[in-house]
Write a protein that holds these residues in place. Structure first.
Motif, short mmCIF file in Angstrom:
data_model
loop_
_atom_site.label_atom_id
_atom_site.label_comp_id
_atom_site.label_asym_id
_atom_site.label_seq_id
_atom_site.Cartn_x
_atom_site.Cartn_y
_atom_site.Cartn_z
N LEU A 127 -24.77 11.55 28.33
CA LEU A 127 -24.05 12.73 27.86
C LEU A 127 -24.68 13.98 28.46
O LEU A 127 -25.91 14.15 28.41
N TYR B 201 -18.92 18.86 26.40
CA TYR B 201 -19.77 17.77 26.85
C TYR B 201 -19.00 16.84 27.77
O TYR B 201 -17.76 16.84 27.79
N ARG C 274 -19.10 12.70 29.14
CA ARG C 274 -19.64 11.37 28.83
C ARG C 274 -19.43 10.46 30.03
O ARG C 274 -18.34 10.40 30.58
#
Length: 105
Positions: free
Chosen positions: A6, A91, A93
């Protein structure tokens, strides 16, 4: 094994909130059968980028963790902390497969 990477864009003025968020998730991921490798916070360089790495034995185990976390009160409280403090701007991933000499494809 699957490792989740992440990359967070955080609010540098809310680093303490993000640290609390991270502390919570380390324990939660481990409780759900994963291995959390830690959060990596800004030090030198970019002041608004942080990282986290954690692993599960398989993608299926990770997907079970995701489903279970949606019903878990402690996980929901961690999500709510990030929402209310707005310590996370965005974010990304990624799913990685470790090559450590021990893992099989």
């Amino acid at each position: 094994m699957i490792t989740v990477h992440l990359k967070y864009e955080i609010d540098a003025d809310k680093l303490e909130d993000f640290e609390e968020y991270g502390r919570r998730w380390v324990g939660l991921v481990n409780r759900f059968g994963g291995t959390h490798h830690g959060y990596f916070l800004p030090s030198e360089g970019d002041s608004d980028i942080a990282y986290a790495l954690f692993s599960f034995p398989s993608l299926a185990a990770y997907e079970q963790y995701r489903a279970d976390s949606m019903r878990d009160p402690e996980c929901q409280a961690a999500f709510e902390l990030a929402r209310t403090t707005r310590c996370i701007k965005r974010y990304e991933r990624r799913f990685l497969r470790p090559l450590d000499g021990l893992s099989q494809p």
